[in-house]
Design a protein around this motif. Structure first.
Motif, PDB file in Angstrom:
ATOM      1  N   ASP A 199      21.111   9.683  19.267  1.00  5.49           N
ATOM      2  CA  ASP A 199      19.887   9.078  19.792  1.00  5.49           C
ATOM      3  C   ASP A 199      19.138   8.378  18.661  1.00  5.49           C
ATOM      4  O   ASP A 199      18.858   8.972  17.625  1.00  5.49           O
ATOM      5  CB  ASP A 199      18.979  10.139  20.413  1.00  5.49           C
ATOM      6  CG  ASP A 199      19.547  10.695  21.711  1.00  5.49           C
ATOM      7  OD1 ASP A 199      20.302   9.968  22.367  1.00  5.49           O
ATOM      8  OD2 ASP A 199      19.231  11.851  22.054  1.00  5.49           O
ATOM      9  N   ALA A 200      18.810   7.104  18.865  1.00  2.58           N
ATOM     10  CA  ALA A 200      18.163   6.308  17.818  1.00  2.58           C
ATOM     11  C   ALA A 200      16.662   6.218  18.056  1.00  2.58           C
ATOM     12  O   ALA A 200      16.197   6.125  19.193  1.00  2.58           O
ATOM     13  CB  ALA A 200      18.763   4.912  17.760  1.00  2.58           C
ATOM     14  N   VAL A 201      15.917   6.254  16.968  1.00  2.16           N
ATOM     15  CA  VAL A 201      14.466   6.089  16.989  1.00  2.16           C
ATOM     16  C   VAL A 201      14.126   4.838  16.188  1.00  2.16           C
ATOM     17  O   VAL A 201      14.576   4.683  15.043  1.00  2.16           O
ATOM     18  CB  VAL A 201      13.760   7.315  16.379  1.00  2.16           C
ATOM     19  CG1 VAL A 201      12.255   7.079  16.314  1.00  2.16           C
ATOM     20  CG2 VAL A 201      14.062   8.564  17.189  1.00  2.16           C
ATOM     21  N   LEU A 202      13.357   3.950  16.783  1.00  3.42           N
ATOM     22  CA  LEU A 202      12.930   2.732  16.100  1.00  3.42           C
ATOM     23  C   LEU A 202      11.695   3.047  15.256  1.00  3.42           C
ATOM     24  O   LEU A 202      10.794   3.763  15.696  1.00  3.42           O
ATOM     25  CB  LEU A 202      12.615   1.644  17.119  1.00  3.42           C
ATOM     26  CG  LEU A 202      12.370   0.234  16.570  1.00  3.42           C
ATOM     27  CD1 LEU A 202      13.628  -0.321  15.919  1.00  3.42           C
ATOM     28  CD2 LEU A 202      11.894  -0.693  17.686  1.00  3.42           C
ATOM     29  N   VAL A 203      11.661   2.512  14.033  1.00  2.44           N
ATOM     30  CA  VAL A 203      10.566   2.775  13.101  1.00  2.44           C
ATOM     31  C   VAL A 203       9.996   1.445  12.616  1.00  2.44           C
ATOM     32  O   VAL A 203      10.739   0.569  12.179  1.00  2.44           O
ATOM     33  CB  VAL A 203      11.058   3.595  11.886  1.00  2.44           C
ATOM     34  CG1 VAL A 203       9.873   3.931  10.974  1.00  2.44           C
ATOM     35  CG2 VAL A 203      11.762   4.862  12.331  1.00  2.44           C
ATOM     36  N   LEU A 204       8.682   1.320  12.704  1.00  2.81           N
ATOM     37  CA  LEU A 204       7.973   0.200  12.083  1.00  2.81           C
ATOM     38  C   LEU A 204       7.124   0.754  10.942  1.00  2.81           C
ATOM     39  O   LEU A 204       6.377   1.725  11.135  1.00  2.81           O
ATOM     40  CB  LEU A 204       7.065  -0.507  13.094  1.00  2.81           C
ATOM     41  CG  LEU A 204       7.747  -1.279  14.222  1.00  2.81           C
ATOM     42  CD1 LEU A 204       6.701  -1.957  15.094  1.00  2.81           C
ATOM     43  CD2 LEU A 204       8.722  -2.308  13.678  1.00  2.81           C
ATOM     44  N   GLY A 205       7.243   0.140   9.764  1.00  2.23           N
ATOM     45  CA  GLY A 205       6.485   0.602   8.609  1.00  2.23           C
ATOM     46  C   GLY A 205       5.600  -0.494   8.053  1.00  2.23           C
ATOM     47  O   GLY A 205       5.965  -1.675   8.060  1.00  2.23           O
ATOM     48  N   PHE A 206       4.412  -0.099   7.567  1.00  2.00           N
ATOM     49  CA  PHE A 206       3.462  -1.056   7.001  1.00  2.00           C
ATOM     50  C   PHE A 206       2.921  -0.475   5.699  1.00  2.00           C
ATOM     51  O   PHE A 206       2.531   0.689   5.635  1.00  2.00           O
ATOM     52  CB  PHE A 206       2.301  -1.323   7.967  1.00  2.00           C
ATOM     53  CG  PHE A 206       2.739  -1.853   9.295  1.00  2.00           C
ATOM     54  CD1 PHE A 206       2.990  -3.198   9.478  1.00  2.00           C
ATOM     55  CD2 PHE A 206       2.931  -0.986  10.371  1.00  2.00           C
ATOM     56  CE1 PHE A 206       3.398  -3.683  10.697  1.00  2.00           C
ATOM     57  CE2 PHE A 206       3.345  -1.461  11.597  1.00  2.00           C
ATOM     58  CZ  PHE A 206       3.585  -2.815  11.778  1.00  2.00           C
ATOM     59  N   ARG A 207       2.890  -1.320   4.658  1.00  2.00           N
ATOM     60  CA  ARG A 207       2.365  -0.901   3.367  1.00  2.00           C
ATOM     61  C   ARG A 207       1.532  -2.051   2.793  1.00  2.00           C
ATOM     62  O   ARG A 207       2.019  -3.178   2.684  1.00  2.00           O
ATOM     63  CB  ARG A 207       3.502  -0.543   2.425  1.00  2.00           C
ATOM     64  CG  ARG A 207       3.031   0.063   1.113  1.00  2.00           C
ATOM     65  CD  ARG A 207       4.223   0.475   0.272  1.00  2.00           C
ATOM     66  NE  ARG A 207       4.964   1.548   0.895  1.00  2.00           N
ATOM     67  CZ  ARG A 207       4.645   2.841   0.782  1.00  2.00           C
ATOM     68  NH1 ARG A 207       3.586   3.181   0.072  1.00  2.00           N
ATOM     69  NH2 ARG A 207       5.379   3.765   1.358  1.00  2.00           N
ATOM     70  N   ARG A 208       0.284  -1.759   2.458  1.00  2.00           N
ATOM     71  CA  ARG A 208      -0.605  -2.796   1.932  1.00  2.00           C
ATOM     72  C   ARG A 208      -0.197  -3.191   0.516  1.00  2.00           C
ATOM     73  O   ARG A 208       0.263  -2.361  -0.272  1.00  2.00           O
ATOM     74  CB  ARG A 208      -2.047  -2.320   1.962  1.00  2.00           C
ATOM     75  CG  ARG A 208      -2.574  -2.101   3.375  1.00  2.00           C
ATOM     76  CD  ARG A 208      -4.046  -1.766   3.380  1.00  2.00           C
ATOM     77  NE  ARG A 208      -4.844  -2.840   2.785  1.00  2.00           N
ATOM     78  CZ  ARG A 208      -6.175  -2.867   2.808  1.00  2.00           C
ATOM     79  NH1 ARG A 208      -6.840  -1.890   3.388  1.00  2.00           N
ATOM     80  NH2 ARG A 208      -6.836  -3.846   2.240  1.00  2.00           N
ATOM     81  N   ILE A 209      -0.384  -4.465   0.208  1.00  2.00           N
ATOM     82  CA  ILE A 209       0.021  -4.974  -1.117  1.00  2.00           C
ATOM     83  C   ILE A 209      -1.170  -5.460  -1.934  1.00  2.00           C
ATOM     84  O   ILE A 209      -0.988  -5.948  -3.034  1.00  2.00           O
ATOM     85  CB  ILE A 209       1.028  -6.124  -0.970  1.00  2.00           C
ATOM     86  CG1 ILE A 209       0.413  -7.271  -0.154  1.00  2.00           C
ATOM     87  CG2 ILE A 209       2.309  -5.636  -0.331  1.00  2.00           C
ATOM     88  CD1 ILE A 209       1.304  -8.493  -0.061  1.00  2.00           C
ATOM     89  N   ASP A 210      -2.394  -5.322  -1.392  1.00  2.00           N
ATOM     90  CA  ASP A 210      -3.567  -5.846  -2.113  1.00  2.00           C
ATOM     91  C   ASP A 210      -4.416  -4.732  -2.710  1.00  2.00           C
ATOM     92  O   ASP A 210      -5.588  -4.911  -2.970  1.00  2.00           O
ATOM     93  CB  ASP A 210      -4.429  -6.689  -1.170  1.00  2.00           C
ATOM     94  CG  ASP A 210      -4.942  -5.870   0.013  1.00  2.00           C
ATOM     95  OD1 ASP A 210      -4.438  -4.741   0.214  1.00  2.00           O
ATOM     96  OD2 ASP A 210      -5.835  -6.364   0.716  1.00  2.00           O
ATOM     97  N   THR A 211      -3.815  -3.539  -2.884  1.00  2.55           N
ATOM     98  CA  THR A 211      -4.573  -2.425  -3.423  1.00  2.55           C
ATOM     99  C   THR A 211      -3.647  -1.495  -4.187  1.00  2.55           C
ATOM    100  O   THR A 211      -2.434  -1.465  -3.948  1.00  2.55           O
ATOM    101  CB  THR A 211      -5.270  -1.645  -2.292  1.00  2.55           C
ATOM    102  OG1 THR A 211      -5.934  -0.507  -2.865  1.00  2.55           O
ATOM    103  CG2 THR A 211      -4.263  -1.152  -1.268  1.00  2.55           C
ATOM    104  N   LEU A 212      -4.222  -0.749  -5.121  1.00  3.10           N
ATOM    105  CA  LEU A 212      -3.422   0.241  -5.822  1.00  3.10           C
ATOM    106  C   LEU A 212      -3.124   1.447  -4.944  1.00  3.10           C
ATOM    107  O   LEU A 212      -2.226   2.225  -5.229  1.00  3.10           O
ATOM    108  CB  LEU A 212      -4.159   0.693  -7.097  1.00  3.10           C
ATOM    109  CG  LEU A 212      -4.288  -0.368  -8.186  1.00  3.10           C
ATOM    110  CD1 LEU A 212      -5.087   0.187  -9.355  1.00  3.10           C
ATOM    111  CD2 LEU A 212      -2.919  -0.829  -8.651  1.00  3.10           C
TER     112      LEU A 212
END
Length: 508
Positions: free
Chosen positions: A423-436
């Protein structure tokens, strides 16, 4: 409604046990013969009615060999312990009133006593332990049991040797005149009622008694006229509740007959339970990174997704999710009645089958063939996918392992576990690039197929879920280590319980 609890422990010399020195239990020195004992985990516990051999309930032992079962009061039972489909241990008990009954340890002594009771029941004799003869028999049975354990075999040969090659019929004394020709009880899934029917070899007056597990008293239905057959329909039954019943007949000559006590459990209804889960997530921990190009196809709920990569960054990651029902009212009532109040859904996304690719949508990165961003985010119905500003978007998948676990008195018991690890689970990931601050957000969408264990053997649980994870913000000036990634996660789920094709609980 009593709960019985106990613990299955066998000597270390029982060769069918996988040895684990960390699970050894050291007993007092005076008990030399039991110095090294091992608790038996993942064993199947079955409770049978003595005469009819009806299966009343069942369970699975915890990692420490502990178990608990919900049983009707006022009856006696044989508890049988099976490991790898072999009978390894027994216990005979009589349950009166009470909330929780501790039976202690199940071992060779309880097994010998249970076989002694079975033999005397077959001969229709009392099964007290008074007298030297009974003590000699118990010692003999214990020796036979330990011999089987040393050979790594089950106790079925011992039981046949004690009771005879054929299973004794313990019900013959209830109908000496052979008045009863047939007696049946059938559960109708449409009306959710039990249909009782009986036939006699001569005209008789009949009385049918039945009660749910939670009641102490039988309800009686009388047939005033002398008949050779009759039938009765029960009221609508509670979901997954068990029912006990038996029939009594009296002929015109005053002859009497009674069936043994039988039982039948209403199945779990096939319907969708909407439930929210809240909890914590550890990870994702990234174990490797590399650039790849090419394509990859996965299936989410039977829908193919074809990913196309051009110098995309592939990351193998690992995540563990532990969540509980957001509200106690969301727990299906039949789980609460069986004693499962504290329930946790655990999902483990292993690195061997977990990948993230990014950035998403760029020429140099990952794309989904034939799908727009709106198509992908539209898969989330109850959770709004909101990318943070100035963030890298990643897409990936995992084939998780999942289980439903119940906790009771410090022990945990598995109720449902994965049966389809593809069984597959779809993953969306987000990571900000304008901050430490490198905190990330992940969205999950998928479906899992879990199989029941213990009492729910034969059932399946489909979990259609979507969720959102947000990493805890770290104000420390030091860079956060990969092993410290944690945060809150919430899941919205549709739980669908699928009953077996033939519901057999209540039939030995």
């Amino acid at each position: 409604m009593p709960y019985v609890k106990g613990k299955v422990i066998l000597p270390e010399f029982a060769s069918q046990i996988q040895k684990n020195p960390l699970e050894n239990i050291v007993l007092p020195p005076e008990e030399e013969w039991r110095k090294k004992q091992i608790s038996i985990s993942d064993a199947d516990i079955k409770a049978f009615l003595p005469v009819s051999r009806e299966l009343v309930t069942r369970g699975t032992t915890s990692d420490d060999g502990e178990f608990f079962l919900r049983v009707p009061s006022g009856l006696s039972y044989f508890l049988e312990v099976y490991l790898n489909e072999m009978l390894i241990c027994l216990k005979f008990l009589s349950v009166k009133n009470g909330k929780e009954i501790d039976m202690g340890i199940l071992d060779q002594h309880t097994s010998a006593h249970a076989l002694y009771v079975k033999k005397n029941m077959a001969k229709r004799q009392k099964y007290s332990l008074d007298g030297n003869e009974s003590v000699v028999q118990l010692v003999e049975y214990i020796n036979l049991i330990e011999q089987q354990w040393r050979k790594g075999e089950g106790l079925e040969p011992v039981e046949r040797k004690i009771l005879g090659p054929e299973s004794p019929d313990l019900s013959g004394g209830n109908d000496p005149s052979h008045l009863i020709s047939s007696f049946q009880a059938t559960f109708d899934e449409i009306s959710e009622k039990i249909y009782f029917s009986w036939e006699a070899n001569e005209p008789c007056r009949a009385s049918l008694s039945y009660r749910p597990f939670h009641s102490r008293f039988f309800r009686q239905e009388h047939f005033a006229l002398y008949r050779k057959k009759g039938h009765l329909v029960s009221p609508i039954l509670r979901e997954f509740e068990g029912y006990l019943y038996y029939l009594e007949l009296q002929s015109k000559q005053g002859l009497l007959a009674q069936t043994p006590v039988y039982c039948l459990r209403a199945p779990i209804r096939k319907k969708i339970h909407h439930a929210g889960f809240l909890g914590r997530q550890e990870g994702p921990l990234v174990f490797s990174r590399e650039k790849i190009s090419g394509s990859k196809t996965i299936r989410l709920k039977k829908s193919p997704f074809e990913f196309v990569f051009q110098d995309a960054l592939e990351k193998k990651f690992e995540t563990e999710i532990n969540v509980e029902f957001a509200r106690k009212l969301d727990i299906p009532r039949f789980l609460v009645r069986e004693g499962f109040h504290d329930i946790e859904l655990n999902i483990y996304l292993p690195q061997d089958h977990s990948f993230l690719w990014g950035p998403l949508g760029d020429e140099d990165g990952a794309r989904v063939k034939g799908q727009t961003w709106e198509d992908i985010t539209g898969l989330w119905k109850k959770t709004r996918v909101e990318p943070p500003p100035n963030s890298i978007r990643e897409i990936g998948y995992s084939t998780p392992f999942a289980e439903i676990v119940a906790f009771r008195n410090g022990a945990h018991f598995r109720l449902f576990t994965d049966v389809d690890l593809s069984d597959a689970v779809l993953v969306l990931g987000f990571r900000r690039i304008d901050t430490l601050g490198l905190e990330s957000i992940h969205y999950y969408r998928g479906q899992m197929n879990l199989g029941g264990e213990g009492l729910f053997t034969g059932y399946r649980l489909l979990i259609d879920f979507e969720g959102r994870f947000e990493e805890d913000k770290n104000d420390d000036s030091l860079v956060q280590g990969a092993g410290e990634i944690t945060g809150n996660i919430d899941l919205w789920t549709d739980l669908t319980f699928l009953p077996p094709k033939d519901v057999e609980l209540g039939r030995g």
